[in-house]
Design a protein around this motif. Structure first.
Motif, PDB file in Angstrom:
ATOM      1  N   SER A 197      13.191 -10.250  36.148  1.00  0.00           N
ATOM      2  CA  SER A 197      14.586 -10.325  36.586  1.00  0.00           C
ATOM      3  C   SER A 197      14.701 -10.946  37.982  1.00  0.00           C
ATOM      4  CB  SER A 197      15.219  -8.923  36.589  1.00  0.00           C
ATOM      5  OG  SER A 197      14.492  -8.055  37.437  1.00  0.00           O
ATOM      6  N   ASP A 198      13.594 -11.441  38.517  1.00  0.00           N
ATOM      7  CA  ASP A 198      13.634 -12.132  39.809  1.00  0.00           C
ATOM      8  C   ASP A 198      14.387 -13.446  39.646  1.00  0.00           C
ATOM      9  OD1 ASP A 198      12.137 -10.135  40.941  1.00  0.00           O
ATOM     10  OD2 ASP A 198      10.221 -11.169  40.652  1.00  0.00           O
ATOM     11  N   ARG A 199      15.394 -13.635  40.475  1.00  0.00           N
ATOM     12  CA  ARG A 199      16.210 -14.850  40.399  1.00  0.00           C
ATOM     13  C   ARG A 199      16.378 -15.435  41.795  1.00  0.00           C
ATOM     14  NH1 ARG A 199      18.541 -11.691  35.953  1.00  0.00           N
ATOM     15  NH2 ARG A 199      19.290 -10.213  37.500  1.00  0.00           N
ATOM     16  N   ALA A 200      16.349 -16.760  41.870  1.00  0.00           N
ATOM     17  CA  ALA A 200      16.539 -17.458  43.143  1.00  0.00           C
ATOM     18  C   ALA A 200      17.313 -18.745  42.884  1.00  0.00           C
ATOM     19  CB  ALA A 200      15.203 -17.756  43.800  1.00  0.00           C
ATOM     20  N   PRO A 201      18.562 -18.613  42.404  1.00  0.00           N
ATOM     21  CA  PRO A 201      19.347 -19.815  42.078  1.00  0.00           C
ATOM     22  C   PRO A 201      19.582 -20.672  43.317  1.00  0.00           C
ATOM     23  CG  PRO A 201      20.741 -17.859  42.103  1.00  0.00           C
ATOM     24  CD  PRO A 201      19.332 -17.378  42.208  1.00  0.00           C
ATOM     25  N   PHE A 202      19.661 -21.974  43.107  1.00  0.00           N
ATOM     26  CA  PHE A 202      19.737 -22.903  44.236  1.00  0.00           C
ATOM     27  C   PHE A 202      20.950 -23.829  44.169  1.00  0.00           C
ATOM     28  CE2 PHE A 202      17.703 -24.974  40.758  1.00  0.00           C
ATOM     29  CZ  PHE A 202      18.093 -26.293  40.822  1.00  0.00           C
ATOM     30  N   SER A 203      21.780 -23.671  43.156  1.00  0.00           N
ATOM     31  CA  SER A 203      22.930 -24.559  42.971  1.00  0.00           C
ATOM     32  C   SER A 203      24.062 -23.773  42.323  1.00  0.00           C
ATOM     33  CB  SER A 203      22.549 -25.740  42.074  1.00  0.00           C
ATOM     34  OG  SER A 203      22.227 -25.275  40.765  1.00  0.00           O
ATOM     35  N   ALA A 204      25.237 -24.380  42.282  1.00  0.00           N
ATOM     36  CA  ALA A 204      26.381 -23.712  41.662  1.00  0.00           C
ATOM     37  C   ALA A 204      26.097 -23.389  40.197  1.00  0.00           C
ATOM     38  CB  ALA A 204      27.618 -24.606  41.787  1.00  0.00           C
ATOM     39  N   TYR A 205      25.505 -24.344  39.496  1.00  0.00           N
ATOM     40  CA  TYR A 205      25.190 -24.126  38.078  1.00  0.00           C
ATOM     41  C   TYR A 205      24.206 -22.976  37.899  1.00  0.00           C
ATOM     42  CZ  TYR A 205      22.928 -24.807  33.564  1.00  0.00           C
ATOM     43  OH  TYR A 205      22.385 -24.605  32.326  1.00  0.00           O
ATOM     44  N   SER A 206      23.083 -23.011  38.621  1.00  0.00           N
ATOM     45  CA  SER A 206      22.079 -21.958  38.441  1.00  0.00           C
ATOM     46  C   SER A 206      22.602 -20.599  38.907  1.00  0.00           C
ATOM     47  CB  SER A 206      20.775 -22.318  39.164  1.00  0.00           C
ATOM     48  OG  SER A 206      20.974 -22.487  40.554  1.00  0.00           O
TER      49      SER A 206
END
Length: 322
Positions: free
Chosen positions: A131-140
């Motif tokens: 469940s580790d998440r590191a989104p980098f953009s609006a989409y992600s």
């Protein structure tokens, strides 16, 4: 004799949805193709989205549509990696999954399979089923929110705990198909002088095929045993050089790693100054050069590994080029 499972696919006319429907029909299975409701949201957190979903009038409509259905697949959403934040993006990728989950629970659906994206884990070198998440953009970020709301709803099963639908999120990787615009663009790059990899070019790539994803979604949905709440689309075994060779018909050039990292670092700095407008294209270059490794997951343990098809898909896409 066990009755055949009844399927419903939301977003059935889209790139992924149409492939899942074709896979199901190819197996002679019963499937309902349904357009997803268009939702919008300005929420920025999972609790806000869950509250908004519970108040949505779309639940009643979908509950009715899900009557008698065993498995619901959500292949709907906005696949716009280069776009900025918007209520439409959040609505399609984060609010809609929550609404579908609540409707599936009300209708007594057995399993709800939601299509997410490995982009929620951002730039990490190895993607996995955590469940580790590191989104980098609006989409992600919107896709990450979609995962978070489903995790929250799975924990809060309410009074209908015994009848709650099993929620399974499938993280798709970099999926390609002969008719997909993203694939057409990739083929153009692969056939151009820009086709290159960070030396030595043997890094594993998350580039995958729509054929393998559709097969995996159907196998996951119909699995007779319990499925983890989050699974990763299996790796198809190719390196960054392999996929460029398949798409371009020739070996890509090899660039020094230090040069590639310098270019990427500078590109992301410029993109941030422009409101992340260039994050999508720069990320695609990053994946072309360095790829991304993935940890063997549930699919391998369960023996659900699709036939690799990305090479033939890219070759077919190249053959469509004039």
């Amino acid at each position: 004799m066990t009755s055949p499972l009844r399927w419903l696919v939301l977003g059935a006319t889209g790139f992924v949805g149409s492939a899942v429907v074709a896979e199901l029909r190819g197996r002679g299975l019963s499937v309902i193709a349904l357009a997803a409701p268009r939702l919008a949201s300005a929420a920025v957190s999972a609790p806000e989205l869950v509250a908004e979903a519970r108040a949505s009038g779309a639940i009643a409509t979908l509950t009715s549509a899900f009557a008698g259905v065993d498995i619901v697949v959500n292949a709907a959403g906005l696949a716009t990696p280069g776009d900025g934040e918007s209520p439409a993006l959040t609505g399609a990728n984060a609010l809609l999954p929550a609404v579908i989950s609540l409707a599936a629970r009300e209708a007594g659906v057995t399993r709800f399979v939601h299509l997410s994206s490995a982009s929620v884990q951002g730039h990490r070198r190895v993607i996995d089923e955590s469940s580790d998440r590191a989104p980098f953009s609006a989409y992600s970020r919107s896709k990450a929110l979609g995962e978070e709301v489903l995790e929250l709803l799975a924990l809060d099963s309410g009074d209908a705990a015994s009848a709650s639908a099993s929620i399974v999120t499938v993280r798709a990787t970099s999926v390609q198909g002969p008719s997909r615009p993203t694939t057409t663009s990739f083929v153009k790059v692969a056939r151009s002088p820009l086709a290159s990899v960070a030396s030595p070019g043997t890094a594993p790539t998350p580039v995958s095929s729509i054929n393998a994803l559709a097969w995996f979604v159907v196998e996951t949905g119909s699995c007779p045993t319990a499925v983890p709440s989050l699974v990763l689309q299996p790796w198809e075994g190719l390196s960054v050089s392999d996929v460029l060779s398949a798409a371009g018909g020739r070996k890509p050039r090899s660039l020094p790693q230090w040069l590639c990292r310098t270019v990427l670092k500078s590109g992301y700095v410029v993109s941030r100054l422009l409101g992340e407008r260039l994050h999508g294209p720069i990320r695609r270059v990053e994946l072309m050069w360095f790829g991304q490794e993935q940890t063997p997951g549930w699919a391998q343990t369960a023996g659900l590994l699709p036939e690799p098809a990305v090479t033939s898909v890219l070759q077919a896409a190249r053959g469509q080029r004039p």
